[in-house]
Design a protein around this motif. Structure first.
Motif, mmCIF file in Angstrom:
data_model
loop_
_atom_site.group_PDB
_atom_site.id
_atom_site.type_symbol
_atom_site.label_atom_id
_atom_site.label_comp_id
_atom_site.label_asym_id
_atom_site.label_seq_id
_atom_site.Cartn_x
_atom_site.Cartn_y
_atom_site.Cartn_z
ATOM 1 N N GLN A 1 0.826 -1.207 0.000
ATOM 2 C CA GLN A 1 0.000 0.000 0.000
ATOM 3 C C GLN A 1 0.862 1.260 0.000
ATOM 4 O O GLN A 1 0.671 2.155 -0.836
ATOM 5 C CB GLN A 1 -0.903 0.013 1.241
ATOM 6 C CG GLN A 1 -2.112 -0.868 1.181
ATOM 7 C CD GLN A 1 -2.996 -0.670 2.400
ATOM 8 O OE1 GLN A 1 -2.779 0.247 3.205
ATOM 9 N NE2 GLN A 1 -4.001 -1.514 2.541
ATOM 10 N N GLN A 2 1.792 1.317 0.925
ATOM 11 C CA GLN A 2 2.619 2.517 1.047
ATOM 12 C C GLN A 2 3.454 2.750 -0.203
ATOM 13 O O GLN A 2 3.565 3.887 -0.688
ATOM 14 C CB GLN A 2 3.530 2.385 2.279
ATOM 15 C CG GLN A 2 2.794 2.213 3.600
ATOM 16 C CD GLN A 2 1.974 3.435 3.971
ATOM 17 O OE1 GLN A 2 0.865 3.629 3.466
ATOM 18 N NE2 GLN A 2 2.518 4.259 4.837
ATOM 19 N N GLY B 1 5.308 11.349 7.408
ATOM 20 C CA GLY B 1 4.179 11.151 6.509
ATOM 21 C C GLY B 1 4.643 10.760 5.113
ATOM 22 O O GLY B 1 5.649 11.272 4.615
ATOM 23 N N ILE B 2 3.894 9.870 4.474
ATOM 24 C CA ILE B 2 4.328 9.389 3.168
ATOM 25 C C ILE B 2 3.977 10.365 2.048
ATOM 26 O O ILE B 2 4.691 10.424 1.048
ATOM 27 C CB ILE B 2 3.742 8.002 2.870
ATOM 28 C CG1 ILE B 2 2.211 8.063 2.817
ATOM 29 C CG2 ILE B 2 4.217 6.979 3.873
ATOM 30 C CD1 ILE B 2 1.593 6.804 2.262
ATOM 31 N N VAL C 1 10.324 5.564 4.377
ATOM 32 C CA VAL C 1 9.277 5.277 5.368
ATOM 33 C C VAL C 1 9.921 4.792 6.653
ATOM 34 O O VAL C 1 10.863 3.986 6.643
ATOM 35 C CB VAL C 1 8.299 4.218 4.816
ATOM 36 C CG1 VAL C 1 7.229 3.885 5.839
ATOM 37 C CG2 VAL C 1 7.656 4.724 3.522
ATOM 38 N N LYS C 2 9.406 5.269 7.781
ATOM 39 C CA LYS C 2 9.972 4.936 9.088
ATOM 40 C C LYS C 2 9.037 4.002 9.859
ATOM 41 O O LYS C 2 7.821 4.031 9.686
ATOM 42 C CB LYS C 2 10.192 6.211 9.917
ATOM 43 C CG LYS C 2 11.065 7.256 9.241
ATOM 44 C CD LYS C 2 12.506 6.819 9.136
ATOM 45 C CE LYS C 2 13.377 7.918 8.551
ATOM 46 N NZ LYS C 2 14.792 7.511 8.425
ATOM 47 N N SER D 1 7.138 -0.284 4.573
ATOM 48 C CA SER D 1 7.051 -0.306 3.114
ATOM 49 C C SER D 1 7.841 -1.513 2.637
ATOM 50 O O SER D 1 8.520 -2.180 3.422
ATOM 51 C CB SER D 1 7.605 0.985 2.504
ATOM 52 O OG SER D 1 9.013 1.039 2.654
ATOM 53 N N LEU D 2 7.769 -1.800 1.360
ATOM 54 C CA LEU D 2 8.457 -2.982 0.843
ATOM 55 C C LEU D 2 9.969 -2.854 0.998
ATOM 56 O O LEU D 2 10.650 -3.819 1.348
ATOM 57 C CB LEU D 2 8.085 -3.181 -0.626
ATOM 58 C CG LEU D 2 6.603 -3.496 -0.896
ATOM 59 C CD1 LEU D 2 6.338 -3.587 -2.397
ATOM 60 C CD2 LEU D 2 6.196 -4.792 -0.205
#
Length: 372
Positions: free
Chosen positions: A120-121, A185-186, A269-270, A275-276
Motif C-alpha cells: 500500500q505505502q 508522513g508518506i 518510510v519509518k 514499506s516494501l
C-alpha cells in the motif's frame, strides 16, 4: 543494361503514415469510424504483455487495499493487523493451517499483513511521485519549448542542475527533511521525490513543443488572439498526451524502485509504519535462515515494477503510430521485430510497384501480337 532495384530503402519509408493507412483499412473492413481514443485502445489490447500486466497490477492493488483495509477507519477482510505481535508458531514458517500464509517475523507479527501494508505505502508513494513529476515536467517543458529564448535557457539550465546531482543523494536529503518536518508522513515524502524526478519528461515535452509550435493550428490560435496559457494547455499539451502518459507509467515504476532504495537506506518510510523497501532492510539478516521474510516483499516489488513497465511499453506502442499496422509484429518483450516489420513492408511495397509497372508492358505486348 543493368536492372534497376525496385526495392525501396526502409529508411525512406514514411512510417508515420502507416497508422493512417492501417486505420483506413480497418474502417473499410468494419464499416465503422473509430476515434483516436478507440484506435489507441485497440492497439493497446493487441499487446498481450501489457494486458496481462494490467490484470496482475489490478489484482495486486485490490489485494493490498482490501485485505487489511486503509488506515484505522476502513477495515479489510484479513483478520490480522500488521502491528499486532504474538507468539511465533513453528519458527514463523509460512503455513496456511496456522493462519499465516506468508509466515511471521521474529516478533510474531503476521507477515502477510505487513507485506500488504508495505505494498500500500509503496503504491501510494509511486503514484503520487508519478503524478507530481509528470505535472511538473510537462508544464516546464511546454513553457520552455513555447517561449524559447531566455525563458528556455533559464528553465533548461535549471533542469541540467537537477540532472547533474545524483538522484539518490538528493532524494535521500529530501526524504530526511520530509521525515523531520512532517513526522514521517508518506505524502510529503512522495511530493518531495516528485520534485526531483521530472527532468526527463521536461526535455521530451520541450522537444515535442518546439516542433508543434510551428504547426498551422498553433499559428491560427495565436493570430486569433489566444493567450500563451491557452495555447499551451489547450493546443500543445493535448497533442503530447501520448508522451506524457507513457512517461508517467515509467515514472511510477522508477518511483517504486527509488522509494525502495530510500527505505532500505533508512531515508524513506519509518517504523512503526512499513514499506516494501523497509521490510527488505529489516529482514536482510534473516535471508539465510528465514528467507521468506526477504523474498515476499522482493517478489511484490518485482511484480509491480514489471507490470508497470509492460503497461508503459504497451501504451508506447499504442500511442506511437510507427508501432501500428504491420509494425505491430513485436516480440513479447518489445525488443525485437521492428526491423523485420519494416523489411516486410518494404518488400510488399516493392511487389505492388513491380506489378503496376509490368501491367502496361503486358498490355502493349498483347496489342502488338494482335496487329501481327
Amino acid at each position: 543494361m543493368s536492372t534497376q532495384n525496385n526495392t525501396p530503402n526502409t529508411s525512406s519509408i514514411d512510417i508515420n503514415n502507416l497508422a493512417e493507412v492501417e486505420d483506413a483499412k480497418l474502417r473499410k473492413n468494419t464499416d465503422k469510424s473509430y476515434s483516436q481514443g478507440q484506435m489507441v485502445w485497440r492497439r493497446f489490447r493487441s499487446h498481450k504483455a501489457a494486458m496481462i500486466s494490467s490484470v496482475v497490477l489490478i489484482i495486486v492493488i485490490i489485494l493490498a487495499f482490501t485485505s487489511i483495509g486503509l488506515g484505522d477507519n476502513i477495515p479489510g477482510w484479513w483478520d490480522k493487523n500488521y502491528k499486532s505481535t504474538g507468539s511465533v508458531i513453528n519458527g514463523g514458517v509460512p503455513s496456511i493451517a496456522a493462519g499465516h500464509p506468508m509466515g511471521q517475523d521474529h516478533l510474531g507479527r503476521d507477515y502477510f499483513a505487513m507485506v500488504m501494508r508495505g505494498t500500500q505505502q509503496s503504491l501510494i508513494i509511486a503514484f503520487v511521485v508519478g503524478l507530481t513529476s509528470t505535472a511538473i515536467g510537462a508544464i516546464i517543458g511546454a513553457i520552455s519549448g513555447y517561449f524559447r529564448g531566455w525563458v528556455d535557457a533559464v528553465l533548461m539550465r535549471m533542469t541540467d542542475l537537477v540532472i547533474v546531482i545524483p538522484l539518490l543523494a538528493i532524494a535521500a536529503v529530501l526524504g530526511k527533511l520530509s521525515s523531520v518536518f512532517t513526522k514521517g508522513g508518506i505524502l510529503p515524502l512522495a511530493v518531495m521525490l516528485g520534485l526531483v524526478t521530472w527532468t526527463s519528461l521536461a526535455r521530451l515535452i520541450r522537444g515535442e513543443v518546439l516542433s508543434l509550435r510551428e504547426k498551422e493550428f498553433v499559428a491560427a490560435a495565436i493570430s486569433m488572439g489566444a493567450k500563451p496559457s491557452r495555447v499551451i494547455f489547450k493546443h500543445l499539451l493535448p497533442n503530447t498526451i501520448g508522451v506524457i502518459v507513457v512517461n508517467a507509467t515509467f515514472a511510477i515504476s522508477a518511483a517504486i524502485l527509488l522509494e525502495t532504495s530510500l527505505s532500505y537506506l533508512g531515508f524513506g518510510v519509518k517504523a512503526p509504519d512499513t514499506s516494501l523497501g523497509l521490510l527488505i532492510s529489516q529482514n536482510e539478516a534473516a535471508f539465510t535462515n528465514r528467507p521468506w521474510l526477504f523474498w515476499w516483499p522482493g517478489l511484490m516489488i518485482l511484480a509491480v515494477t514489471l507490470s508497470v513497465n509492460f503497461i508503459g511499453d504497451g501504451l508506447r506502442d499504442a500511442f506511437d503510430p510507427r508501432q501500428s499496422g504491420k509494425l505491430k509484429k513485436r516480440r513479447l518483450l518489445g525488443l525485437f521485430g521492428r526491423k523485420e516489420a519494416l523489411d516486410a513492408y518494404a518488400k510488399d511495397t516493392a511487389a505492388k510497384k513491380k506489378t503496376v509497372d509490368t501491367e502496361p508492358a503486358k498490355a502493349s505486348s498483347a496489342g502488338g501480337s494482335d496487329v501481327r
